[in-house]
Enzyme design. Structure first.
Site, PDB file in Angstrom:
ATOM      1  N   GLU A   1       1.007  -1.424   0.289  1.00 29.30           N
ATOM      2  CA  GLU A   1       0.434  -0.164  -0.501  1.00 29.30           C
ATOM      3  C   GLU A   1       0.702   1.710   0.477  1.00 29.30           C
ATOM      4  O   GLU A   1       0.533   2.207  -0.677  1.00 29.30           O
ATOM      5  CB  GLU A   1      -0.744  -0.390   1.622  1.00 29.30           C
ATOM      6  CG  GLU A   1      -2.253  -1.059   0.840  1.00 29.30           C
ATOM      7  CD  GLU A   1      -3.090  -0.311  -0.295  1.00 29.30           C
ATOM      8  OE1 GLU A   1      -3.193   0.590  -0.260  1.00 29.30           O
ATOM      9  OE2 GLU A   1      -3.937  -1.579  -0.408  1.00 29.30           O
TER      10      GLU A   1
ATOM     11  N   TYR B   1      -6.547   6.224   3.910  1.00 23.19           N
ATOM     12  CA  TYR B   1      -6.665   5.812   2.469  1.00 23.19           C
ATOM     13  C   TYR B   1      -6.274   4.299   3.063  1.00 23.19           C
ATOM     14  O   TYR B   1      -6.297   2.674   3.445  1.00 23.19           O
ATOM     15  CB  TYR B   1      -6.408   5.975   1.917  1.00 23.19           C
ATOM     16  CG  TYR B   1      -6.236   4.514   0.626  1.00 23.19           C
ATOM     17  CD1 TYR B   1      -7.185   3.920   0.232  1.00 23.19           C
ATOM     18  CD2 TYR B   1      -5.236   4.516   0.494  1.00 23.19           C
ATOM     19  CE1 TYR B   1      -6.977   3.109  -0.371  1.00 23.19           C
ATOM     20  CE2 TYR B   1      -4.665   2.835  -0.262  1.00 23.19           C
ATOM     21  CZ  TYR B   1      -5.693   2.243  -0.648  1.00 23.19           C
ATOM     22  OH  TYR B   1      -5.791   0.871  -1.638  1.00 23.19           O
TER      23      TYR B   1
ATOM     24  N   ASP C   1      -9.912   4.476  -2.718  1.00 21.65           N
ATOM     25  CA  ASP C   1      -9.406   4.912  -3.330  1.00 21.65           C
ATOM     26  C   ASP C   1      -9.388   5.301  -4.919  1.00 21.65           C
ATOM     27  O   ASP C   1     -10.583   6.355  -5.278  1.00 21.65           O
ATOM     28  CB  ASP C   1      -8.039   3.820  -3.674  1.00 21.65           C
ATOM     29  CG  ASP C   1      -8.927   2.960  -4.758  1.00 21.65           C
ATOM     30  OD1 ASP C   1      -9.491   2.935  -5.255  1.00 21.65           O
ATOM     31  OD2 ASP C   1      -7.631   2.621  -5.059  1.00 21.65           O
TER      32      ASP C   1
END
Length: 354
Positions: free
Chosen positions: A50, A133, A151
């Site tokens: 990520e 996020y 996202d």
């Protein structure tokens, strides 16, 4: 969320069924078939992916992820790594603050959490380099917590599903609310990955493949024919152009003169060619006095907020040259152009052209 004719449970189940058949294979992902056997995702690999995927494509990240996890297979191994080694492996992936935060975060997890990743959104959000996020993605994918992951792919899917024409970024809170309404308590990690996969492979920015979409019937933008237009975005201001000079110097024996950039700012902590500030009108400031010559070609590179044009000058430095900080002499044997950030590699490539 009754502006659609399907319930949230029906919609989430439809996309999970689609994901079970169509999940993308990625080196950091535990697929739906593996999950049914009880195989759990490794939080370290989820977090690593990520961080790398922030503002970067999957295709660009895969080789970096595989190289990083081979060299540093655990968060403890990464925490013990040399900063220069990590920055060198990161070179070319861009947005170098992510690499610095990667190290900071690994060291916090080792020193404050005994090497075990926290498993809640709120705790993850306190870690260096982890924003809303990323905290939601790690909590959801690694720990199966029903957090709302939003996202660019999910924003696009939600805006089309509900035919929302309010432009980004102002509409983000509404899109997050709608995405949260669909996030199930069962299999939330798989659901998050399913929506992102849908946006990446079916509900694409251009020419969405609506006929293959599991949400084609409830999708309001498909019905109105507005899907290709969404999401709308507030027009961006034109990027300014900055200018600079880089100085490439080599000794007769082939050693290179490099400069370690400050830890903060663009390319922080990276090795690169000495150079001027990047401004509208840079002032020449060579690292030493010499007959500097200039290449006819220029380096052109684009960062997030500006375009950059660099002139390239070159000279030879004497064998007894002893530069002070921030300069370093790197032997020909130890020099790896792959350790340089992309903009500096472009200058090297121009200099090495016949």
């Amino acid at each position: 969320m009754r502006d659609l004719d399907w319930t949230p449970d029906e919609l989430s189940q439809d996309i999970l069924n689609w994901y079970d058949r169509n999940a993308r294979s990625m080196p950091w992902r535990i697929g739906p078939k593996e999950r049914t056997t009880g195989t759990a995702p490794d939080p370290y690999r989820v977090w690593m992916s990520e961080i790398m995927l922030q503002q970067t494509t999957v295709a660009a990240v895969v080789s970096y992820f595989e190289r990083f996890t081979r060299r540093w297979p655990t968060v403890s191994a990464l925490a013990a790594a040399q900063d220069t080694d990590v920055m060198g492996e990161w070179a070319g992936l861009g947005y170098y603050a992510r690499a610095r935060n990667l190290l900071k975060c690994a060291r916090v997890i080792v020193t404050e959490y005994d090497g075990v990743f926290p498993d809640t959104y709120d705790e993850l959000l306190t870690l260096p380099g982890v924003g809303p996020y990323t905290a939601a993605a790690v909590a959801s994918i690694a720990f199966d917590r029903p957090e709302t992951v939003l996202d660019g792919n999910v924003e696009r899917v939600m805006s089309r599903l509900h035919d929302i024409h309010t432009p980004l970024p102002g509409v983000k809170p509404e899109l997050k609310r709608l995405a949260g309404d669909l996030t199930p308590n069962a299999r939330p990690g798989d659901y998050a990955q399913a929506v992102m996969d849908l946006g990446a492979t079916i509900c694409t920015p251009k020419s969405p493949a609506c006929g293959l979409c599991p949400w084609r019937l409830p999708c309001k933008a498909r019905k109105t024919g507005t899907a290709p237009e969404l999401p709308r975005k507030t027009p961006k201001k034109p990027k300014p152009t900055r200018y600079g000079i880089v100085y490439i110097a080599q000794s007769k024996s082939g050693d290179w003169l490099l400069e370690r950039r400050p830890d903060s700012g663009l390319l922080g902590g990276m090795l690169g060619w000495p150079g001027s500030d990047w401004t509208d009108a840079p002032n020449p400031a060579p690292p030493f006095a010499a007959q500097w010559r200039e290449l006819k070609a220029e380096v052109r590179h684009t960062f997030t907020h500006f375009h950059l044009i660099l002139a390239v000058q070159y000279a030879e430095f004497p064998a007894d040259f002893s530069p002070g900080s921030p300069y370093e002499v790197i032997s020909l044997r130890d020099f790896r152009v792959s350790d340089l950030p992309t903009v500096m590699r472009k200058a090297y490539d121009l200099y090495r052209l016949p």
